[in-house]
Motif scaffolding. Structure first.
Motif, PDB file in Angstrom:
ATOM      1  N   SER A 158       0.865   5.485   0.670  1.00  0.00           N
ATOM      2  CA  SER A 158       0.202   6.607   1.325  1.00  0.00           C
ATOM      3  C   SER A 158       0.287   7.849   0.454  1.00  0.00           C
ATOM      4  CB  SER A 158       0.875   6.864   2.666  1.00  0.00           C
ATOM      5  OG  SER A 158       0.501   8.108   3.181  1.00  0.00           O
ATOM      6  N   ASP A 212      -5.216  -3.160   9.453  1.00  0.00           N
ATOM      7  CA  ASP A 212      -3.873  -3.420   8.941  1.00  0.00           C
ATOM      8  C   ASP A 212      -3.366  -4.771   9.425  1.00  0.00           C
ATOM      9  OD1 ASP A 212      -3.653  -1.998  11.580  1.00  0.00           O
ATOM     10  OD2 ASP A 212      -1.532  -2.444  11.280  1.00  0.00           O
ATOM     11  N   PRO A 221       0.829  -1.211   0.000  1.00  0.00           N
ATOM     12  CA  PRO A 221       0.000   0.000   0.000  1.00  0.00           C
ATOM     13  C   PRO A 221       0.864   1.263   0.000  1.00  0.00           C
ATOM     14  CG  PRO A 221      -0.794  -1.564   1.630  1.00  0.00           C
ATOM     15  CD  PRO A 221       0.531  -2.076   1.140  1.00  0.00           C
ATOM     16  N   LEU A 260      -5.393  -3.484   4.757  1.00  0.00           N
ATOM     17  CA  LEU A 260      -4.039  -3.216   4.271  1.00  0.00           C
ATOM     18  C   LEU A 260      -3.123  -4.341   4.726  1.00  0.00           C
ATOM     19  CD1 LEU A 260      -3.862   0.522   5.399  1.00  0.00           C
ATOM     20  CD2 LEU A 260      -4.366  -0.309   3.092  1.00  0.00           C
ATOM     21  N   TYR A 320      -3.426   6.312   4.297  1.00  0.00           N
ATOM     22  CA  TYR A 320      -3.646   5.354   3.210  1.00  0.00           C
ATOM     23  C   TYR A 320      -5.039   5.428   2.580  1.00  0.00           C
ATOM     24  CZ  TYR A 320       0.832   3.331   4.345  1.00  0.00           C
ATOM     25  OH  TYR A 320       2.172   3.155   4.546  1.00  0.00           O
TER      26      TYR A 320
END
Length: 135
Positions: free
Chosen positions: A12, A106, A10, A66, A79
């Motif tokens: 950001s 996450d 992922p 995530l 994110y």
């Protein structure tokens, strides 16, 4: 319910913002800082590959999972913006303001970093949420 998986670590959005001499924030479209635009397009592309139905209307309950390759994940709150922008760019929704509520989770998956997105039309589903003590 729509479930989309996007492979890769992922990214950001805040990591790619730059400021000019006047303090204004902008997102570059070229150079090393343009990775965000490519990531947004990647998300939109995977959505378009995995979903071919009509655009979603109204509020959309959004669950974002995530999966990071390690514990170096930074500020998790940065994110969803990149992911929500990618969802909007795909055309599956008209505006990312529709994505509410957004639940963010996450995990660590060294072998398969990715994001998983679940979208539920709020007119057809409801959210039940609880926080329970550990026994």
């Amino acid at each position: 319910m729509i479930k989309i998986s996007v492979p890769g670590k992922p990214i950001s959005k805040s990591n790619f913002k730059l400021k000019n001499v006047h303090g204004q924030v902008w997102m570059p479209r070229q150079g090393k800082h343009s990775k965000y635009i490519a990531y947004e397009n990647k998300i939109a592309g995977f959505i378009n590959q995995q979903y071919d139905g009509p655009p979603l209307k109204g509020n959309i309950i959004t669950i974002i999972n995530l999966y990071f390759p390690d514990k170096r994940m930074g500020d998790l709150h940065n994110y969803p913006k990149s992911i929500c922008d990618g969802i909007e760019k795909s055309g599956i929704i008209k505006n990312d303001k529709q994505l509410k509520p957004v639940l963010l989770f996450d995990y660590i998956d060294k072998e398969n970093p990715r994001i998983e997105i679940e979208l539920y039309e709020a007119s057809k589903y409801k959210v039940n949420y609880s926080v329970d003590p550990i026994k």
